[in-house]
Design an enzyme around this catalytic site. Structure first.
Site, PDB file in Angstrom:
ATOM      1  N   ARG B 202       0.843  -1.208   0.000  1.00 54.99           N
ATOM      2  CA  ARG B 202       0.000   0.000   0.000  1.00 54.99           C
ATOM      3  C   ARG B 202       0.866   1.241   0.000  1.00 54.99           C
ATOM      4  O   ARG B 202       1.828   1.335   0.743  1.00 54.99           O
ATOM      5  CB  ARG B 202      -0.904   0.016   1.237  1.00 54.99           C
ATOM      6  N   ARG B 217       1.696   1.728  10.426  1.00 57.46           N
ATOM      7  CA  ARG B 217       1.311   2.005   9.041  1.00 57.46           C
ATOM      8  C   ARG B 217       2.540   1.789   8.178  1.00 57.46           C
ATOM      9  O   ARG B 217       3.497   2.556   8.240  1.00 57.46           O
ATOM     10  CB  ARG B 217       0.810   3.454   8.921  1.00 57.46           C
ATOM     11  N   GLU B 289      -7.054  -0.441  14.794  1.00 58.25           N
ATOM     12  CA  GLU B 289      -7.752  -1.400  13.953  1.00 58.25           C
ATOM     13  C   GLU B 289      -6.867  -2.594  13.635  1.00 58.25           C
ATOM     14  O   GLU B 289      -5.727  -2.425  13.178  1.00 58.25           O
ATOM     15  CB  GLU B 289      -8.173  -0.719  12.644  1.00 58.25           C
ATOM     16  N   SER B 292     -11.043  -5.961   9.578  1.00 53.79           N
ATOM     17  CA  SER B 292     -12.221  -5.374   8.982  1.00 53.79           C
ATOM     18  C   SER B 292     -12.976  -6.501   8.282  1.00 53.79           C
ATOM     19  O   SER B 292     -12.349  -7.311   7.595  1.00 53.79           O
ATOM     20  CB  SER B 292     -11.759  -4.345   7.959  1.00 53.79           C
ATOM     21  N   ARG B 342      -0.008  -5.418  12.770  1.00 55.34           N
ATOM     22  CA  ARG B 342      -0.875  -4.960  13.845  1.00 55.34           C
ATOM     23  C   ARG B 342      -0.930  -5.995  14.967  1.00 55.34           C
ATOM     24  O   ARG B 342      -0.979  -5.655  16.147  1.00 55.34           O
ATOM     25  CB  ARG B 342      -2.286  -4.669  13.325  1.00 55.34           C
TER      26      ARG B 342
END
Lengths: 379, 379
Positions: B202, B217, B289, B292, B342
């Site tokens: 990403r 991130r 987070e 999802s 994460r």
């Protein structure tokens, strides 16, 4: 000359000074340009070659070691692509739609096989004192070049990312070489031995010929790579150590293979000496390369700027003072511990049974939740 | 009209015919252009929204479930970046040189942690009937668009490969959606449940703000993703199933977390409804987070062309004759089983001890060669 000068003479000297300054700027620009050109020319000089390396093309490579022998089958055998189809282990067709040819999905037990192979290879190599790593798979193109690859050449193996100077790695050798870029290491920290798991991406531009069906030549694959940084006098022996680790790994898997001392034309720019292992792939009816171990001596370290400071032999304990020997370039070596698709080919083709199932080598079973055999799935 | 014509009248009709032909070509070009524009406009319409979804921005998201509570520490705690430094688990500095910011090497036990998390997660999800896969990480940009992402938008999350229409995947959802692209599935084959391990890339363009230090991130990471294709009437219940699997996984790891029903502004174009899990990260002093789970109903399947043929209810057993019901679009769902960085943050920060070591949750130990604890290394 500090005496008083005639105004005209003074003016002449001032003019001369100005001309020299301007001339200097031009000369400095030329110097920069010529230094760059010199650097570029120098970089294109390949590494030296070990005196024992056979001179010539592929046919001149010599046999160093042969382990095992081809298994005799009492039934007609399949190649790995057919086994994969029958046992629902791969999907090349869907991958061709979403990505293009030479891409694939692994499915079912093939996924467990990949994870098992990687875990086993990493843990075996760790036992031999290698530090495990995962690496970035996007790197600056300058690092790729410094390792001896050509990101921008015609038929380059390297994928470039749009909009910048980044590339995808074709092997973890690149980010491993980069870790100690532009550094001076303590002699006492050598050797540094790394084992890295990464995905690898190769364009395979210009790759034609045999065995393009199935997993033999693909654009993306998982690989466990070994990398050593050491003192120059030790690189020959580390080259031996690396090839012995590889031969030990492949023997434990029960593979039949041969180790070759690659001939001079096959070395590529960075390698001083290169040993390739080719394993017997009965379904493809040939030996196929499953690994490569190269001693790059100081080719990569010169470009990457990786030096070490030899501990001076004088007994002075003064740290950091000017008593140290001048720095030297380390030697770097790299070797494939496990290139997953080639290993999958070997295991499927060699361990196939008459009923179409495939036995898992004992040594891998603990890394695959105890799985013994890959068999037909009933739907 | 087959009667004899006057030459002049005949000529007139021939002229008219020619004009009509030319007019037709122009009209057909217009039609093509307008159809493309219509398609483009239609594609930019986001999915419908589930009636229970709270309307509004981030603050409007509602709490579905809370598991556990923040651990009370009797000593000053460190964040994961500090723990990683002290325990020699990451290298961000070398990665910044080789690749740029937000890249990293995992080292030592962090490598075992990544492999253990991936292996454990895949095996847990397989037990629930999901087929394991690995996927291509380079895909055609058209597939990325059909899944609802914008490869060419400003601040796009998507890396493009130079020289073609290929991109790197930001999630395995994309190659998973693509497997059955342009297909008509048998109703009896549904649901199709996949669990895929892949690396994800990403750009994080436009991502600003807190927690940019460390692993929170990053540009590249490993992820285990779940993907379901099902009949429309079943997607709500599969959404429940997916979130329950996630909650069960994170509970077994002993994490404290909350599950949120995301508000309408946070859904993005493809999602009909989205549940996010945020886990407590004591070193970062916030919930972050970690997964999802989205129900995309037929948003992706319309664009990817994934249909199924309902079995007709008439008792006629004729196969393949025109007795079948018209095809319908499947519903697709995707959910994160394990996003490795994460999870590493959560495990390091929550399981740290006063002496600076980190305990490995029991459930992961068999997947990490029995390792109990990550402790200081003496050099």
């Amino acid at each position: 000359m500090k005496g008083k000068l005639e105004p005209s003479e003074r003016q002449k000297l001032i003019e001369e000074g100005k001309n020299l300054k301007e001339g200097l700027v031009t000369l400095e620009e030329d110097l920069l340009k010529l230094t760059d050109e010199l650097q570029k020319e120098a970089q294109s000089i390949p590494n030296m070659t070990h005196p024992d390396v056979p001179v010539g093309g592929e046919d001149a490579s010599t046999l160093r070691n042969m382990v095992g022998e081809p298994r005799k089958f009492s039934f007609p055998i399949k190649d790995h692509a057919q086994l994969g189809k029958d046992l629902d282990l791969f999907d090349f067709d869907a991958a061709a739609e979403i990505s293009g040819s030479k891409f694939y999905y692994l499915k079912n037990e093939a996924v467990l096989l990949e994870m098992g192979l990687v875990n086993w290879a990493v843990s075996e190599v760790m036992k031999r004192g290698f530090t495990p790593l995962t690496t970035p798979e996007i790197v600056r193109s300058s690092v790729v070049e410094k390792c001896g690859f050509q990101p921008r050449g015609t038929n380059t193996q390297v994928y470039s990312i749009e909009g910048g100077d980044q590339c995808l790695i074709g092997t973890a050798e690149i980010p491993l070489g980069g870790i100690h870029m532009d550094s001076i290491l303590l002699e006492s920290s050598l050797p540094l031995k790394y084992v890295a798991f990464s995905h690898c991406f190769r364009t395979e531009a210009g790759a034609a010929g045999t065995a393009t069906r199935g997993l033999y030549r693909v654009h993306q694959f998982s690989k466990v790579e070994m990398f050593v940084l050491c003192r120059p006098e030790e690189s020959d022996s580390f080259h031996q150590e690396l090839i012995e680790i590889e031969e030990s790994l492949y023997s434990s898997l029960g593979l039949h293979f041969k180790t070759l001392d690659m001939a001079s034309e096959d070395l590529g720019a960075p390698a001083y000496r290169k040993f390739d292992v080719e394993a017997w792939m009965p379904g493809l009816e040939r030996y196929g390369e499953i690994s490569s171990a190269s001693n790059c001596t100081d080719y990569q370290s010169r470009r990457l700027g990786i030096r070490f400071r030899p501990e001076s032999s004088s007994s002075s304990p003064r740290k950091g003072k000017g008593n140290s020997a001048p720095t030297q370039f380390v030697h770097t070596l790299n070797a494939t511990a496990c290139a997953v698709p080639r290993m999958i080919i070997c295991l499927l083709e060699n361990y196939q049974q008459e009923d179409g199932s495939v036995i898992i080598p004992e040594i891998l079973r603990p890394f695959m939740g105890g799985l013994h055999v890959i068999s037909y799935k009933y739907k």
